[in-house]
Design a protein around this motif. Structure first.
Motif, PDB file in Angstrom:
ATOM      1  N   ARG A 148       0.763  -1.058   0.078  1.00 16.62           N
ATOM      2  CA  ARG A 148       0.147  -0.004  -0.167  1.00 16.62           C
ATOM      3  C   ARG A 148       0.836   1.321   0.083  1.00 16.62           C
ATOM      4  O   ARG A 148       0.199   2.515   0.151  1.00 16.62           O
ATOM      5  CB  ARG A 148      -0.827   0.045   1.277  1.00 16.62           C
ATOM      6  CG  ARG A 148      -1.915  -1.272   1.235  1.00 16.62           C
ATOM      7  CD  ARG A 148      -2.732  -1.335   2.533  1.00 16.62           C
ATOM      8  NE  ARG A 148      -3.626  -0.398   2.700  1.00 16.62           N
ATOM      9  CZ  ARG A 148      -4.534  -0.434   3.679  1.00 16.62           C
ATOM     10  NH1 ARG A 148      -4.638  -1.469   4.595  1.00 16.62           N
ATOM     11  NH2 ARG A 148      -5.511   0.413   3.813  1.00 16.62           N
ATOM     12  N   GLY A 149       2.149   1.067  -0.087  1.00 15.38           N
ATOM     13  CA  GLY A 149       3.092   2.272  -0.314  1.00 15.38           C
ATOM     14  C   GLY A 149       3.443   2.887   1.095  1.00 15.38           C
ATOM     15  O   GLY A 149       3.935   3.811   1.177  1.00 15.38           O
ATOM     16  N   ARG A 150       3.052   2.137   1.998  1.00 13.18           N
ATOM     17  CA  ARG A 150       3.513   2.625   3.634  1.00 13.18           C
ATOM     18  C   ARG A 150       4.939   2.020   3.979  1.00 13.18           C
ATOM     19  O   ARG A 150       5.581   1.232   3.536  1.00 13.18           O
ATOM     20  CB  ARG A 150       2.557   1.970   4.528  1.00 13.18           C
ATOM     21  CG  ARG A 150       0.969   2.466   4.434  1.00 13.18           C
ATOM     22  CD  ARG A 150       0.207   1.717   5.277  1.00 13.18           C
ATOM     23  NE  ARG A 150       0.157   0.229   5.404  1.00 13.18           N
ATOM     24  CZ  ARG A 150      -0.529  -0.327   5.787  1.00 13.18           C
ATOM     25  NH1 ARG A 150      -1.521  -0.489   6.575  1.00 13.18           N
ATOM     26  NH2 ARG A 150      -0.574  -1.666   5.691  1.00 13.18           N
ATOM     27  N   PHE A 151       5.493   3.322   4.623  1.00  9.28           N
ATOM     28  CA  PHE A 151       7.045   3.014   4.946  1.00  9.28           C
ATOM     29  C   PHE A 151       6.922   3.467   6.602  1.00  9.28           C
ATOM     30  O   PHE A 151       6.237   4.393   7.009  1.00  9.28           O
ATOM     31  CB  PHE A 151       7.949   3.696   3.936  1.00  9.28           C
ATOM     32  CG  PHE A 151       7.791   5.218   4.199  1.00  9.28           C
ATOM     33  CD1 PHE A 151       8.448   6.155   4.795  1.00  9.28           C
ATOM     34  CD2 PHE A 151       6.832   5.667   3.204  1.00  9.28           C
ATOM     35  CE1 PHE A 151       8.159   7.371   4.847  1.00  9.28           C
ATOM     36  CE2 PHE A 151       6.840   6.855   2.888  1.00  9.28           C
ATOM     37  CZ  PHE A 151       7.188   8.025   3.794  1.00  9.28           C
ATOM     38  N   ARG A 152       8.224   3.191   7.084  1.00 12.66           N
ATOM     39  CA  ARG A 152       8.447   3.366   8.395  1.00 12.66           C
ATOM     40  C   ARG A 152      10.011   3.388   8.903  1.00 12.66           C
ATOM     41  O   ARG A 152      10.589   2.541   8.572  1.00 12.66           O
ATOM     42  CB  ARG A 152       7.668   2.354   9.468  1.00 12.66           C
ATOM     43  CG  ARG A 152       7.745   2.880  11.007  1.00 12.66           C
ATOM     44  CD  ARG A 152       7.125   1.916  11.717  1.00 12.66           C
ATOM     45  NE  ARG A 152       6.964   2.247  13.176  1.00 12.66           N
ATOM     46  CZ  ARG A 152       6.075   2.937  13.929  1.00 12.66           C
ATOM     47  NH1 ARG A 152       4.949   3.189  13.202  1.00 12.66           N
ATOM     48  NH2 ARG A 152       6.022   2.935  15.094  1.00 12.66           N
ATOM     49  N   PHE A 153      10.424   4.598   9.616  1.00 12.20           N
ATOM     50  CA  PHE A 153      11.838   4.485  10.042  1.00 12.20           C
ATOM     51  C   PHE A 153      11.809   4.737  11.528  1.00 12.20           C
ATOM     52  O   PHE A 153      11.039   5.632  12.075  1.00 12.20           O
ATOM     53  CB  PHE A 153      12.451   5.917   9.494  1.00 12.20           C
ATOM     54  CG  PHE A 153      13.078   5.706   8.034  1.00 12.20           C
ATOM     55  CD1 PHE A 153      13.902   4.953   7.511  1.00 12.20           C
ATOM     56  CD2 PHE A 153      11.842   6.142   7.093  1.00 12.20           C
ATOM     57  CE1 PHE A 153      14.065   4.701   6.046  1.00 12.20           C
ATOM     58  CE2 PHE A 153      12.337   6.157   5.706  1.00 12.20           C
ATOM     59  CZ  PHE A 153      13.100   5.592   5.075  1.00 12.20           C
ATOM     60  N   GLU A 154      12.399   3.774  12.192  1.00 13.37           N
ATOM     61  CA  GLU A 154      12.677   4.046  13.708  1.00 13.37           C
ATOM     62  C   GLU A 154      13.831   4.586  14.152  1.00 13.37           C
ATOM     63  O   GLU A 154      14.926   4.492  13.325  1.00 13.37           O
ATOM     64  CB  GLU A 154      12.456   2.363  14.322  1.00 13.37           C
ATOM     65  CG  GLU A 154      11.221   1.720  13.820  1.00 13.37           C
ATOM     66  CD  GLU A 154      10.025   2.113  14.737  1.00 13.37           C
ATOM     67  OE1 GLU A 154      10.440   2.982  15.727  1.00 13.37           O
ATOM     68  OE2 GLU A 154       9.109   1.448  14.623  1.00 13.37           O
ATOM     69  N   GLN A 155      13.792   5.006  15.347  1.00 10.50           N
ATOM     70  CA  GLN A 155      15.213   5.452  15.713  1.00 10.50           C
ATOM     71  C   GLN A 155      15.895   6.518  15.099  1.00 10.50           C
ATOM     72  O   GLN A 155      16.957   6.655  14.953  1.00 10.50           O
ATOM     73  CB  GLN A 155      16.128   4.541  16.276  1.00 10.50           C
ATOM     74  CG  GLN A 155      15.570   3.276  17.033  1.00 10.50           C
ATOM     75  CD  GLN A 155      15.401   3.715  18.528  1.00 10.50           C
ATOM     76  OE1 GLN A 155      16.415   4.231  19.248  1.00 10.50           O
ATOM     77  NE2 GLN A 155      14.161   3.610  19.223  1.00 10.50           N
ATOM     78  N   VAL A 156      15.112   7.482  14.619  1.00 15.47           N
ATOM     79  CA  VAL A 156      15.810   8.473  13.678  1.00 15.47           C
ATOM     80  C   VAL A 156      16.443   9.782  14.782  1.00 15.47           C
ATOM     81  O   VAL A 156      15.359  10.507  15.401  1.00 15.47           O
ATOM     82  CB  VAL A 156      14.687   9.224  12.701  1.00 15.47           C
ATOM     83  CG1 VAL A 156      15.112  10.209  12.053  1.00 15.47           C
ATOM     84  CG2 VAL A 156      14.262   7.949  11.999  1.00 15.47           C
ATOM     85  N   PRO A 157      17.581  10.126  14.678  1.00 14.05           N
ATOM     86  CA  PRO A 157      17.977  11.340  15.478  1.00 14.05           C
ATOM     87  C   PRO A 157      17.231  12.745  15.164  1.00 14.05           C
ATOM     88  O   PRO A 157      16.881  12.948  14.109  1.00 14.05           O
ATOM     89  CB  PRO A 157      19.431  11.267  15.281  1.00 14.05           C
ATOM     90  CG  PRO A 157      19.731  10.043  14.854  1.00 14.05           C
ATOM     91  CD  PRO A 157      18.486   9.581  13.849  1.00 14.05           C
TER      92      PRO A 157
END
Length: 205
Positions: A148-157
């Motif tokens: 569905r085009g979803r993305f996620r980034f964790e622990q981004v300063p």
């Protein structure tokens, strides 16, 4: 539509990085320093950015970035199974990209020659190389979108970032380079959509 394949991307990255590294210094934007003060360079600006982001990461000042990618053609087409990257940003990088985008906007968003995509992509690739040389290789993040085009980034300063993605079809190639300011709270969901495009270029046949 689909993104450039994983087999194509390494060769393109290497080629474009080599081309731009020859001219990266000439293309950077610098600001004028007051009399008697040393004028900052793109290199020092990037070094400071990398050090600040690394310090925030070390002290746990990190957040989560999430969003979705899609285009209207004329119905919504998700950026499915595509690669999205997150790279440290600097004012001179954003200024260089803005100049490239201005050409597309001045042409009323009509697709540009493919060379315009190559120029923008090479600028981004060279910047990633420079981030690594400044000691920030571990800061660069990659994510794969779902169906569905979803993305996620964790622990981004906390700090200034650039969200980068592309999408290709037999007709045109789309490129996003969206500035993201990560503060003391998680930013709202981000959209890689028609309204946030850096440019569109004609795909070679």
């Amino acid at each position: 539509m689909k993104s450039i394949t994983s087999n194509q991307r390494p060769a393109m990255n290497a080629l474009l990085a080599a081309l731009l590294l020859l001219t990266a210094c000439a293309g950077n934007v610098t600001t004028t320093a007051p009399p008697g003060e040393r004028q900052p360079t793109a290199e020092s600006s990037l070094q400071g950015t990398v050090e600040k982001l690394s310090a925030n990461q070390a002290t746990g000042r990190v957040r989560t970035i999430q969003g979705v990618g899609y285009v209207m053609a004329p119905v919504a087409v998700p950026l499915a199974d595509g690669e999205v990257s997150l790279i440290p940003s600097t004012p001179d990088l954003e200024a260089a990209l803005a100049r490239l985008q201005r050409r597309w906007l001045n042409g009323r968003k009509q697709p540009l020659p493919y060379e315009a995509f190559q120029a923008a992509f090479s600028r981004l690739t060279a910047h990633r190389v420079e981030v690594g040389r400044a000691g920030g290789e571990a800061l660069i993040r990659f994510a794969t979108t779902d169906k569905r085009g979803r993305f996620r980034f964790e622990q981004v300063p906390e700090g200034r970032w650039l969200l980068v993605a592309d999408m290709s079809s037999p007709v045109s190639t789309l490129l996003w380079a969206v500035p993201v300011e990560v503060g003391t709270e998680d930013p709202p969901p981000l959209f890689l959509a028609d309204a946030t495009l850096l440019l569109e270029a004609r795909t070679p046949r």
